[in-house]
Design a protein around this motif. Structure first.
Motif, PDB file in Angstrom:
ATOM      1  N   LEU A  24      14.505 -41.445  -8.885  1.00 19.08           N
ATOM      2  CA  LEU A  24      15.158 -42.750  -8.883  1.00 19.08           C
ATOM      3  C   LEU A  24      14.539 -43.558 -10.007  1.00 19.08           C
ATOM      4  CD1 LEU A  24      15.074 -43.506  -5.042  1.00 19.08           C
ATOM      5  CD2 LEU A  24      16.880 -42.379  -6.352  1.00 19.08           C
ATOM      6  N   ALA A  25      15.382 -44.046 -10.920  1.00 17.86           N
ATOM      7  CA  ALA A  25      14.898 -44.764 -12.097  1.00 17.86           C
ATOM      8  C   ALA A  25      15.335 -46.224 -12.016  1.00 17.86           C
ATOM      9  CB  ALA A  25      15.422 -44.120 -13.374  1.00 17.86           C
ATOM     10  N   ASP A  26      14.367 -47.101 -11.858  1.00 15.50           N
ATOM     11  CA  ASP A  26      14.580 -48.541 -11.743  1.00 15.50           C
ATOM     12  C   ASP A  26      14.577 -49.140 -13.146  1.00 15.50           C
ATOM     13  OD1 ASP A  26      13.991 -51.375 -11.516  1.00 15.50           O
ATOM     14  OD2 ASP A  26      13.299 -51.029  -9.468  1.00 15.50           O
ATOM     15  N   VAL A  27      15.729 -49.684 -13.555  1.00 17.13           N
ATOM     16  CA  VAL A  27      15.850 -50.223 -14.909  1.00 17.13           C
ATOM     17  C   VAL A  27      16.310 -51.681 -14.846  1.00 17.13           C
ATOM     18  CG1 VAL A  27      18.218 -49.384 -15.289  1.00 17.13           C
ATOM     19  CG2 VAL A  27      16.661 -49.658 -17.256  1.00 17.13           C
ATOM     20  N   ARG A  28      15.830 -52.399 -13.808  1.00 20.55           N
ATOM     21  CA  ARG A  28      16.177 -53.819 -13.705  1.00 20.55           C
ATOM     22  C   ARG A  28      15.707 -54.564 -14.956  1.00 20.55           C
ATOM     23  NH1 ARG A  28      13.995 -55.204  -7.784  1.00 20.55           N
ATOM     24  NH2 ARG A  28      12.654 -53.388  -8.210  1.00 20.55           N
ATOM     25  N   ASP A  44       8.574 -54.780  -5.418  1.00 23.42           N
ATOM     26  CA  ASP A  44       9.071 -53.687  -4.576  1.00 23.42           C
ATOM     27  C   ASP A  44      10.222 -52.979  -5.268  1.00 23.42           C
ATOM     28  OD1 ASP A  44      11.577 -55.003  -3.867  1.00 23.42           O
ATOM     29  OD2 ASP A  44      10.459 -56.187  -2.422  1.00 23.42           O
ATOM     30  N   HIS A  45      10.539 -51.796  -4.780  1.00 26.93           N
ATOM     31  CA  HIS A  45      11.569 -50.951  -5.382  1.00 26.93           C
ATOM     32  C   HIS A  45      11.975 -49.898  -4.364  1.00 26.93           C
ATOM     33  CE1 HIS A  45       7.440 -49.746  -6.588  1.00 26.93           C
ATOM     34  NE2 HIS A  45       7.826 -48.599  -6.068  1.00 26.93           N
ATOM     35  N   LEU A  46      12.988 -49.119  -4.691  1.00 26.98           N
ATOM     36  CA  LEU A  46      13.395 -48.038  -3.806  1.00 26.98           C
ATOM     37  C   LEU A  46      12.240 -47.039  -3.679  1.00 26.98           C
ATOM     38  CD1 LEU A  46      16.134 -49.370  -4.440  1.00 26.98           C
ATOM     39  CD2 LEU A  46      17.152 -47.075  -4.432  1.00 26.98           C
ATOM     40  N   PRO A  47      12.067 -46.438  -2.499  1.00 23.36           N
ATOM     41  CA  PRO A  47      10.939 -45.525  -2.293  1.00 23.36           C
ATOM     42  C   PRO A  47      10.899 -44.404  -3.334  1.00 23.36           C
ATOM     43  CG  PRO A  47      11.989 -46.033  -0.204  1.00 23.36           C
ATOM     44  CD  PRO A  47      12.869 -46.623  -1.271  1.00 23.36           C
ATOM     45  N   VAL A  93      18.986 -40.688 -10.406  1.00 22.56           N
ATOM     46  CA  VAL A  93      19.824 -41.810  -9.973  1.00 22.56           C
ATOM     47  C   VAL A  93      19.238 -43.073 -10.579  1.00 22.56           C
ATOM     48  CG1 VAL A  93      20.744 -43.137  -8.041  1.00 22.56           C
ATOM     49  CG2 VAL A  93      20.414 -40.658  -7.810  1.00 22.56           C
ATOM     50  N   VAL A  94      20.033 -43.765 -11.374  1.00 22.77           N
ATOM     51  CA  VAL A  94      19.557 -44.966 -12.048  1.00 22.77           C
ATOM     52  C   VAL A  94      20.111 -46.190 -11.335  1.00 22.77           C
ATOM     53  CG1 VAL A  94      19.400 -43.729 -14.233  1.00 22.77           C
ATOM     54  CG2 VAL A  94      21.443 -45.040 -13.740  1.00 22.77           C
ATOM     55  N   TYR A  95      19.322 -47.257 -11.308  1.00 25.35           N
ATOM     56  CA  TYR A  95      19.800 -48.490 -10.674  1.00 25.35           C
ATOM     57  C   TYR A  95      19.163 -49.703 -11.325  1.00 25.35           C
ATOM     58  CZ  TYR A  95      15.400 -49.045  -8.006  1.00 25.35           C
ATOM     59  OH  TYR A  95      14.081 -49.229  -7.643  1.00 25.35           O
ATOM     60  N   GLU A  96      19.874 -50.825 -11.195  1.00 30.11           N
ATOM     61  CA  GLU A  96      19.328 -52.134 -11.549  1.00 30.11           C
ATOM     62  C   GLU A  96      19.628 -53.062 -10.381  1.00 30.11           C
ATOM     63  OE1 GLU A  96      21.476 -54.147 -14.793  1.00 30.11           O
ATOM     64  OE2 GLU A  96      22.758 -52.376 -14.879  1.00 30.11           O
ATOM     65  N   ASP A  97      19.644 -54.372 -10.588  1.00 37.39           N
ATOM     66  CA  ASP A  97      19.884 -55.275  -9.463  1.00 37.39           C
ATOM     67  C   ASP A  97      21.258 -55.050  -8.853  1.00 37.39           C
ATOM     68  OD1 ASP A  97      17.553 -56.870  -9.023  1.00 37.39           O
ATOM     69  OD2 ASP A  97      17.931 -57.879 -10.919  1.00 37.39           O
ATOM     70  N   GLY A  98      22.279 -54.992  -9.707  1.00 39.49           N
ATOM     71  CA  GLY A  98      23.648 -54.773  -9.246  1.00 39.49           C
ATOM     72  C   GLY A  98      24.288 -53.712 -10.111  1.00 39.49           C
ATOM     73  N   ASN A  99      25.470 -54.010 -10.633  1.00 40.29           N
ATOM     74  CA  ASN A  99      26.136 -53.096 -11.566  1.00 40.29           C
ATOM     75  C   ASN A  99      26.242 -53.796 -12.911  1.00 40.29           C
ATOM     76  OD1 ASN A  99      26.638 -50.882  -9.849  1.00 40.29           O
ATOM     77  ND2 ASN A  99      28.390 -51.934  -8.936  1.00 40.29           N
ATOM     78  N   GLY A 100      25.416 -53.405 -13.839  1.00 36.37           N
ATOM     79  CA  GLY A 100      25.394 -54.043 -15.144  1.00 36.37           C
ATOM     80  C   GLY A 100      25.159 -53.042 -16.252  1.00 36.37           C
ATOM     81  N   TYR A 125      19.986 -52.205  -6.517  1.00 37.16           N
ATOM     82  CA  TYR A 125      18.961 -52.666  -5.577  1.00 37.16           C
ATOM     83  C   TYR A 125      19.567 -53.552  -4.488  1.00 37.16           C
ATOM     84  CZ  TYR A 125      14.820 -55.325  -4.020  1.00 37.16           C
ATOM     85  OH  TYR A 125      13.847 -55.926  -3.270  1.00 37.16           O
ATOM     86  N   ARG A 126      20.497 -54.427  -4.872  1.00 41.57           N
ATOM     87  CA  ARG A 126      21.070 -55.351  -3.884  1.00 41.57           C
ATOM     88  C   ARG A 126      21.852 -54.605  -2.814  1.00 41.57           C
ATOM     89  NH1 ARG A 126      21.657 -59.135  -8.392  1.00 41.57           N
ATOM     90  NH2 ARG A 126      23.736 -58.316  -8.863  1.00 41.57           N
ATOM     91  N   ALA A 127      22.602 -53.578  -3.200  1.00 42.48           N
ATOM     92  CA  ALA A 127      23.359 -52.802  -2.216  1.00 42.48           C
ATOM     93  C   ALA A 127      22.412 -52.052  -1.280  1.00 42.48           C
ATOM     94  CB  ALA A 127      24.288 -51.823  -2.923  1.00 42.48           C
TER      95      ALA A 127
END
Length: 282
Positions: A24-28, A44-47, A93-100, A125-127
Motif C-alpha cells: 500500500l503506497a500512501d501518496v497524500r 496515521d495511515h492504512l496498516p 495499491v496507491v492512495y491519497e486522501d480522496g481521488n486526485g 484514505y477518506r473512503a
C-alpha cells in the motif's frame, strides 16, 4: 474486458485479511503545504502502508524545458520503488486522501516503468476511514527489492510527438485536462502564458468523478469519452503532467488503449517560443 485499475476498500480489506502480499503506497499530497503528505502519514495511515513523497519522489526540479514537474530518471524511480519493497511482481495499491492527481500520477509512473499490477484505491484514505477500517501510526520496515524497469515508451509523448500530432488530426487527438478557464486561455494561475495547444479538446479531469468524489463506472467513462475515437492515438496533457494522469486512468478504464501522457504538458509547450497557442472557443 481487462481488469479495472480502480479498486474499492472491500477489495483491499479482503486481500489483507487473507494475508496476500500487497504494498500500500500512501501518496497524500498538498501543493500548498510541502510537509502535508509526510505529516499526514506520520500521524496515521492504512496498516502496513509505505510513504511516497510526491514532490521529491515523482518529480524532478524544473529546467528550461520539460515542464514544471519533469519526470525523474528511470534509474531514480526504480531505486525509489525498490527501496520501499516494490518490484514488478508486487501488487501495489496507491492512495491519497480522496481521488486526485497524486495517486493517478503514481499509478501512471509505475505502469510506464512496466508494472502490470498497480491499482488505485477509490476514495483513498477518506473512503477507508469512512468504512470504519483501522489506521495506524506504526511504520513498516519494507524489505528492499530490485525493481527492474521495462519501460513502455508508447505511454509517453514529448513535445516533438505533440507537434507531429498537430499535423495529423485524423490520426491523433489532444486532450486538455485542465479547467475550462485555463483551456480557454482566460487565466494561467501557474504559468506565464495562457492558452492551449491548438486543436485540443477539453475534458476536465474532475469530470471523471461522481458528485461524492468516487470514480465513475467504466460504462459512464465510455459515455464521457464517446466523442473520441479508440482508433486514434490520444495524447493527454494538463499544466505540468500531473492532473492529466486521472484522465489517462479514466481513458484506460473506458477501454482506450493508445493513450499517451504528454509529461511536460502546457508548461513545457510554452517553453518553446515557436509553438503555436490557441485561446477562446474553437
Amino acid at each position: 474486458m481487462a481488469a479495472s485499475n480502480i479498486v474499492n476498500v472491500q477489495w483491499v480489506r479482503e486481500r489483507l485479511e487473507r494475508g496476500e502480499r500487497l504494498v500500500l503506497a500512501d501518496v497524500r499530497f498538498s501543493p500548498k503545504e510541502p510537509r502535508y503528505g509526510r505529516d499526514a502519514y506520520d500521524k496515521d495511515h492504512l496498516p502496513g502502508a509505505v510513504f511516497v513523497d510526491f514532490k521529491a519522489g515523482l518529480t524532478d526540479p524544473a529546467r528550461e524545458h520539460g515542464g514544471r514537474s519533469p519526470l525523474p530518471t528511470v534509474q531514480r524511480l526504480a531505486g525509489l520503488f525498490g527501496g520501499i519493497g516494490i518490484d514488478r511482481s508486487t501488487t501495489v495499491v496507491v492512495y491519497e486522501d480522496g481521488n486526485g492527481p497524486a495517486a493517478a500520477r503514481l499509478w501512471w509512473v509505475l505502469t510506464y516503468l512496466g508494472h502490470d499490477d498497480v491499482r488505485v484505491l477509490d476514495g483513498g484514505y477518506r473512503a477507508w476511514t469512512a468504512a470504519g477500517l483501522p489506521v495506524t501510526g506504526e511504520k513498516p520496515e519494507p524489505e528492499r527489492r530490485e525493481f527492474v524497469p521495462a519501460v513502455r515508451p508508447e505511454l509517453l509523448a514529448d513535445v516533438d510527438e505533440v507537434r507531429a500530432a498537430l499535423s495529423r488530426p485524423g490520426e491523433a487527438a489532444l486532450v486538455d485536462a485542465r479547467d475550462n478557464n485555463q483551456y480557454l486561455g482566460l487565466e494561467a494561475p501557474f504559468d506565464p502564458v495562457a492558452g492551449r495547444i491548438p486543436g485540443a479538446v477539453h475534458y476536465f479531469w474532475k469530470d471523471g468523478l461522481n458528485e461524492d468524489g468516487s470514480w465513475k463506472t467504466a460504462e459512464q467513462l465510455r459515455e464521457r469519452f464517446g466523442a473520441l475515437s479508440a482508433s486514434k492515438e490520444i495524447i493527454v496533457y494538463c499544466g505540468s503532467g500531473i492532473s492529466a494522469t486521472p484522465n489517462v486512468l479514466a481513458l484506460r478504464e473506458a477501454g482506450f488503449r493508445n493513450v499517451k501522457l504528454y509529461a511536460g504538458s502546457w508548461s513545457d509547450w510554452i517553453s518553446y517560443e515557436d509553438n503555436p497557442i490557441a485561446t477562446g472557443e474553437e
